[in-house]
Design an enzyme around this catalytic site. Structure first.
Site, mmCIF file in Angstrom:
data_model
loop_
_atom_site.group_PDB
_atom_site.id
_atom_site.type_symbol
_atom_site.label_atom_id
_atom_site.label_comp_id
_atom_site.label_asym_id
_atom_site.label_seq_id
_atom_site.Cartn_x
_atom_site.Cartn_y
_atom_site.Cartn_z
ATOM 1 N N ARG A 8 -31.644 -3.659 14.398
ATOM 2 C CA ARG A 8 -32.712 -4.037 13.475
ATOM 3 C C ARG A 8 -32.190 -4.137 12.058
ATOM 4 O O ARG A 8 -32.718 -4.864 11.243
ATOM 5 C CB ARG A 8 -33.816 -2.981 13.533
ATOM 6 C CG ARG A 8 -35.144 -3.549 13.861
ATOM 7 C CD ARG A 8 -36.189 -2.526 13.551
ATOM 8 N NE ARG A 8 -36.443 -2.485 12.127
ATOM 9 C CZ ARG A 8 -37.101 -1.538 11.533
ATOM 10 N NH1 ARG A 8 -37.545 -0.514 12.224
ATOM 11 N NH2 ARG A 8 -37.322 -1.582 10.253
ATOM 12 N N LYS B 40 -43.136 4.289 24.501
ATOM 13 C CA LYS B 40 -42.347 4.066 23.293
ATOM 14 C C LYS B 40 -41.014 4.793 23.447
ATOM 15 O O LYS B 40 -40.962 6.017 23.415
ATOM 16 C CB LYS B 40 -43.081 4.570 22.048
ATOM 17 C CG LYS B 40 -42.341 4.202 20.783
ATOM 18 C CD LYS B 40 -43.043 4.663 19.542
ATOM 19 C CE LYS B 40 -42.315 4.135 18.316
ATOM 20 N NZ LYS B 40 -40.861 4.381 18.332
ATOM 21 N N ARG C 281 -46.787 -6.365 11.076
ATOM 22 C CA ARG C 281 -48.118 -6.916 10.810
ATOM 23 C C ARG C 281 -49.140 -6.070 11.538
ATOM 24 O O ARG C 281 -48.969 -5.724 12.698
ATOM 25 C CB ARG C 281 -48.217 -8.366 11.336
ATOM 26 C CG ARG C 281 -47.329 -9.348 10.632
ATOM 27 C CD ARG C 281 -47.875 -9.654 9.243
ATOM 28 N NE ARG C 281 -46.987 -10.536 8.514
ATOM 29 C CZ ARG C 281 -46.929 -11.849 8.723
ATOM 30 N NH1 ARG C 281 -47.706 -12.412 9.626
ATOM 31 N NH2 ARG C 281 -46.107 -12.596 8.026
ATOM 32 N N PHE D 74 -38.037 -5.338 26.649
ATOM 33 C CA PHE D 74 -39.496 -5.488 26.660
ATOM 34 C C PHE D 74 -40.011 -6.833 26.189
ATOM 35 O O PHE D 74 -41.200 -7.086 26.249
ATOM 36 C CB PHE D 74 -40.200 -4.343 25.929
ATOM 37 C CG PHE D 74 -39.646 -3.990 24.582
ATOM 38 C CD1 PHE D 74 -39.773 -4.840 23.505
ATOM 39 C CD2 PHE D 74 -39.011 -2.758 24.398
ATOM 40 C CE1 PHE D 74 -39.281 -4.485 22.269
ATOM 41 C CE2 PHE D 74 -38.519 -2.397 23.156
ATOM 42 C CZ PHE D 74 -38.654 -3.272 22.083
ATOM 43 N N GLU E 245 -34.695 -1.920 23.540
ATOM 44 C CA GLU E 245 -34.250 -0.675 22.924
ATOM 45 C C GLU E 245 -32.986 -0.240 23.656
ATOM 46 O O GLU E 245 -33.000 -0.122 24.887
ATOM 47 C CB GLU E 245 -35.376 0.360 23.096
ATOM 48 C CG GLU E 245 -35.280 1.573 22.232
ATOM 49 C CD GLU E 245 -35.986 1.421 20.873
ATOM 50 O OE1 GLU E 245 -36.624 0.375 20.633
ATOM 51 O OE2 GLU E 245 -35.879 2.344 20.075
ATOM 52 N N LYS F 145 -47.936 1.431 17.498
ATOM 53 C CA LYS F 145 -47.239 2.549 18.134
ATOM 54 C C LYS F 145 -48.171 3.750 18.095
ATOM 55 O O LYS F 145 -48.657 4.132 17.030
ATOM 56 C CB LYS F 145 -45.888 2.829 17.477
ATOM 57 C CG LYS F 145 -45.865 2.925 15.971
ATOM 58 C CD LYS F 145 -44.429 3.129 15.479
ATOM 59 C CE LYS F 145 -44.376 3.098 13.956
ATOM 60 N NZ LYS F 145 -43.012 3.171 13.420
#
Lengths: 529, 321
Positions: A253, A233, A395, A320, A281, A401
């Site tokens: 985002r 992450k 969802r 990713f 990212e 994570k």
């Protein structure tokens, strides 16, 4: 304007999301397309560029209200809302306008930007005189751009789906990117899913981001480790890089177009095949490893990027996922398939770095490896269910994570108090809230973790955004999001949130997050285990 | 000559040796209305209609003397009389006169008509001590009828949705004013025990109030309850009720939102900005002392409009209504 003001009041009068969606649905089904498009535009938080200086708006308001400037300022402090202060101070309303919302926006609001002061003043005073109390308030909100009414974009999307019968995912996608709130756009927005060629507003349009849920209990409860594709992450800015019709778009985002701020990635876009969208990212990245996120913050705030900062803090796109390939939407394809396509198109030795897949197949080994997260400058693991599609929004089920200790929660600054000693007269003692049924509930206090420079910035924010004072405690506009870290968590009847945490501190100022992205009481309760 | 001075325990009249609305227990107090902050004194003087209410808050042992409005008594060398303040049943302004010098202490007051108490009576004076709970021009009250129409519409919508209507309102004074203005034909009216207790005291003084039983009532009921009940287990018995608060503070959206209430209705036992200015004007006072609430803005406004004005300290702030 009448129906719109009523909608605004209805949204303001309930804290229950179902009632808000019902009010939105009622309004959006009944309103003419030209009004509905504008209402939707403002409700999801879009607003026109600055129309006029608020200083001028204030002056014309206090003159119309017949109060001196100092008294207007006192009232502003008591009310804590500029648009509302004006609405409350104006002489009692005698009229109520029946002109539609789009008239007021297109003929009176948007032209303010280019008009001379005498004209502006004339229009504003005329508008106030023609409107009733509720209309004035909604109108002032439109002008000042502080249009939040406790409605998230997802609630508006739910209402739009209810009005049109089009699936919420499709509506959410159609709302991404750049578009104009015209009746034509409104028609396209609500058009049946199958119909319609790709309209011009689709050119730079990103896809709604798929968001991960935090692992709340034991990771074993999710299933076998082999059911997941596991990645690190990364701690950067989530983004979609789009290449279409020879143009490149980089979206955050928060749906901010960031292409100009990351020339490295604009250049990367030019290397991508036509009709490509990559999810990843943005990381400060040097010599094959990430730099601390704080380095990135040195870049983010700058208007112009000199060669020095570009050399010191270069960025890469940790890629990713592949959402679009050859112009085709891949989101329903299985994860591994999308990944294979991504690997195939990744330009070699570019600013694109493929997010490594962690080849471990037991939770035990992964748990062990996860201990290295800090050393690797990552936040833990992302667990993505094999075979899963790329979903819309957060969802439960496919993307998780699995962050490292300590516990961490994104919370919103709601109260501030001046510190003592070295911090006297600086606002350094903060109370943070998390969402509980659409309201921010005080969750933890934290005093440490920010740099002196950040403290000065927050202090200035508190002074500008105090809504109310309870003795020394200033209630502030809930806008700033911080990641709080803490060591222990337990239930506590003595705390408003029902939860007490140990050693909370500010791990990071999440400038990339909006208040609505902060955590909820449910996710925090789940941490108690 | 100053008839009043500020002392540790509150506003004190040396010539008559008594305090006005003291915030600490003192030997001799004149109280403008029933308020728990004035409890614990040796002897009280209050308006006759409010005696039972003061007793309810000050305790059974308190020595309370009630006098009629405009019936002067002499205390020391000071001629004292009480005059209606319109705040609640038995609320009074205190007029002090000595050697031709007249001071009036307003206590809490408001100017609109209220069937549950005598209307505010302006009294000419040299120095007027006024409250300023809502001393900003953003505080401007709608007419009672307008607010009550909103209350009734809210109640009706709740009944149609099968939800009880919980109306949080200060249980003494404002609650009775609201209850008296409710239409008993609109549905069953209920009262929390604290409100019901004060209702009984009002009825004993001959104030007509609609029947408001203590029983919880059905989903069609409107329940008047003290604000302190909001967010407590007491609320649970009503299921998914709609909640509303009646107060002058409801004029400001943020104060309603902060309380997690569905609705806020603007009604107050305190004067709004135009009423404060009107009341001050009607006294003809050259000097105005301002206490409670937004003192500084009112003082500055009065000075800019040719009056001597001064903010004086108050150690307790009025309850939130």
């Amino acid at each position: 304007m009448r129906a719109f003001a009523q909608l605004y009041a209805a949204l303001d009068e309930t804290t229950k999301t179902n009632e808000k969606v019902a009010a939105l649905t009622r309004y959006l089904s009944a309103a003419p397309a030209a009004d509905a498009a504008w209402a939707m535009h403002f409700l999801i938080g879009r607003r026109p560029k600055r129309l006029l200086e608020s200083r001028k708006l204030a002056q014309w308001a206090w003159e119309e209200a017949g109060v001196p400037e100092w008294l207007f300022a006192e009232c502003g402090n008591a009310v804590g809302d500029f648009a509302e202060t004006i609405a409350l101070l104006l002489p009692p309303a005698a009229l109520s306008t029946s002109l539609p919302l789009h008239y007021w926006i297109e003929e009176r609001l948007l032209p303010l930007a280019a008009a001379g002061d005498e004209t502006r003043r004339g229009w504003l005073v005329e508008a106030w005189r023609e409107m009733d109390q509720g209309q004035r308030f909604a109108w002032n909100k439109l002008i000042t751009g502080e249009f939040r009414v406790g409605v998230s974009q997802s609630l508006v999307v739910r209402a739009l789906a209810a009005v049109s019968g089009v699936a919420a995912e499709i509506v959410a996608h159609r709302l991404m990117g750049q578009w104009q709130p015209t009746p034509e756009f409104w028609e396209r927005l609500l058009a049946p899913a199958a119909g319609g060629a790709a309209p011009e507003d689709a050119l730079g349009r990103p896809y709604p981001f798929c968001l991960a849920f935090p692992v709340e209990g034991k990771v074993e409860d999710l299933g076998g480790a082999g059911e997941f594709q596991i990645e690190w992450k990364w701690d950067g800015i989530r983004a979609q890089l789009i290449r279409r019709q020879g143009r490149t778009f980089l979206w955050s985002r928060g749906e901010e177009l960031m292409t100009d701020r990351f020339p490295e990635l604009a250049a990367l876009g030019a290397l991508l095949p036509e009709g490509t969208t990559i999810d990843g990212e943005v990381l400060p990245w040097k010599d094959g490893a990430p730099l601390p996120f704080a380095q990135m913050q040195r870049r983010i705030g700058r208007k112009t990027l000199g060669s020095r900062i570009l050399a010191e803090v270069p960025v890469a796109l940790m890629a990713f996922d592949l959402l679009e390939h050859g112009g085709a939407d891949l989101r329903q394809q299985p994860l591994e398939w999308r990944r294979a396509q991504l690997e195939a198109l990744a330009p070699p030795s570019s600013a694109l770095v493929l997010s490594p897949v962690v080849a471990e197949s037991s939770w035990e080994n992964l748990r062990h490896l996860r201990q290295e997260s800090r050393a690797r400058k990552v936040e833990g693991f992302m667990l993505k269910r094999r075979g899963s599609p790329y979903r819309v929004g957060r969802r439960r089920g496919d993307w998780w994570k699995w962050k490292i200790e300590p516990y961490s929660v994104d919370a919103v600054l709601i109260y501030a108090q001046a510190g003592s000693g070295r911090r006297a007269s600086l606002f350094t003692d903060y109370t943070f809230g998390i969402w509980d049924q659409g309201k921010l509930t005080p969750f933890a206090k934290a005093y440490s973790g920010l740099s002196d420079e950040e403290i000065r910035e927050v202090d200035a924010f508190v002074r500008r955004n105090t809504v109310e004072q309870f003795g020394p405690v200033h209630a502030v506009r809930p806008e700033l999001v911080f990641e709080l870290a803490f060591e222990g968590i337990q239930r506590s009847p003595r705390h408003r949130s029902g939860i007490a945490v140990r050693f909370p501190r500010m791990a990071r100022w999440r400038r990339d997050k909006k208040p609505e992205d902060a955590d909820t009481i449910e996710t925090v309760r789940a941490l108690v285990g | 000559m100053a008839l009043l001075e500020l002392r540790e325990s509150g506003l004190y009249c040396a010539a008559g040796d008594f305090y006005l609305d003291p915030w600490a227990p003192v030997e001799r107090a004149i109280v403008s209305h029933a308020h728990s902050a004035h409890a614990g004194c040796g002897r009280y003087l209050t308006a006759r209609g409010g005696g039972a209410l003061v007793a309810a808050l000050a305790g059974p042992e308190a020595a309370i003397e009630g006098i009629g409005y405009s019936e002067p008594v002499t205390m020391g060398g000071v001629r004292v009389s009480l005059h209606p303040a319109g705040h609640m049943l038995g609320s009074a302004q205190v007029r002090l006169e000595q050697g031709g010098e007249v001071w009036v202490f307003s206590g809490d007051y408001q100017l609109a008509a209220d069937p549950t108490c005598a209307p505010f009576a302006p009294v000419r004076c040299h120095t007027f001590v006024t409250e300023a709970t809502f001393g900003l021009p953003v505080f401007r009250w709608p007419a009672l009828g307008e607010t009550m129409a909103e209350v009734h519409a809210w109640w009706r919508a709740n009944r149609e949705a099968g939800k009880a209507s919980l109306l949080f309102v200060h249980p003494l004074g404002l609650a009775q004013r609201v209850l008296a203005a409710l239409d008993p034909a609109a549905g069953p009216i209920r009262a929390h025990e604290t409100v019901a207790r004060f209702n009984r005291l009002y009825r004993e003084q001959g104030v007509a109030l609609p029947p408001a039983e203590e029983a919880p009532g059905g989903r069609d009921a409107l329940v008047a309850a003290p604000p302190s009940c909001h967010g407590t287990p007491w609320e649970k018995q009503f299921g998914s009720a709609s909640t509303a608060f009646v107060s002058g503070w409801m004029r400001i959206r943020g104060t309603r939102r902060r309380r997690s209430l569905d609705r806020g209705f603007v009604l107050s036992g305190h004067a709004d900005w135009p009423a404060l200015l009107g009341a001050i004007e009607a006294t003809g006072a050259e000097t105005v002392w301002v206490t409670h609430g937004y003192r500084a803005p009112l003082v500055r406004w009065l000075e800019e409009h040719g009056r001597r004005a001064l903010a004086i300290d108050a150690r307790f702030e009025e309850a939130d209504w």
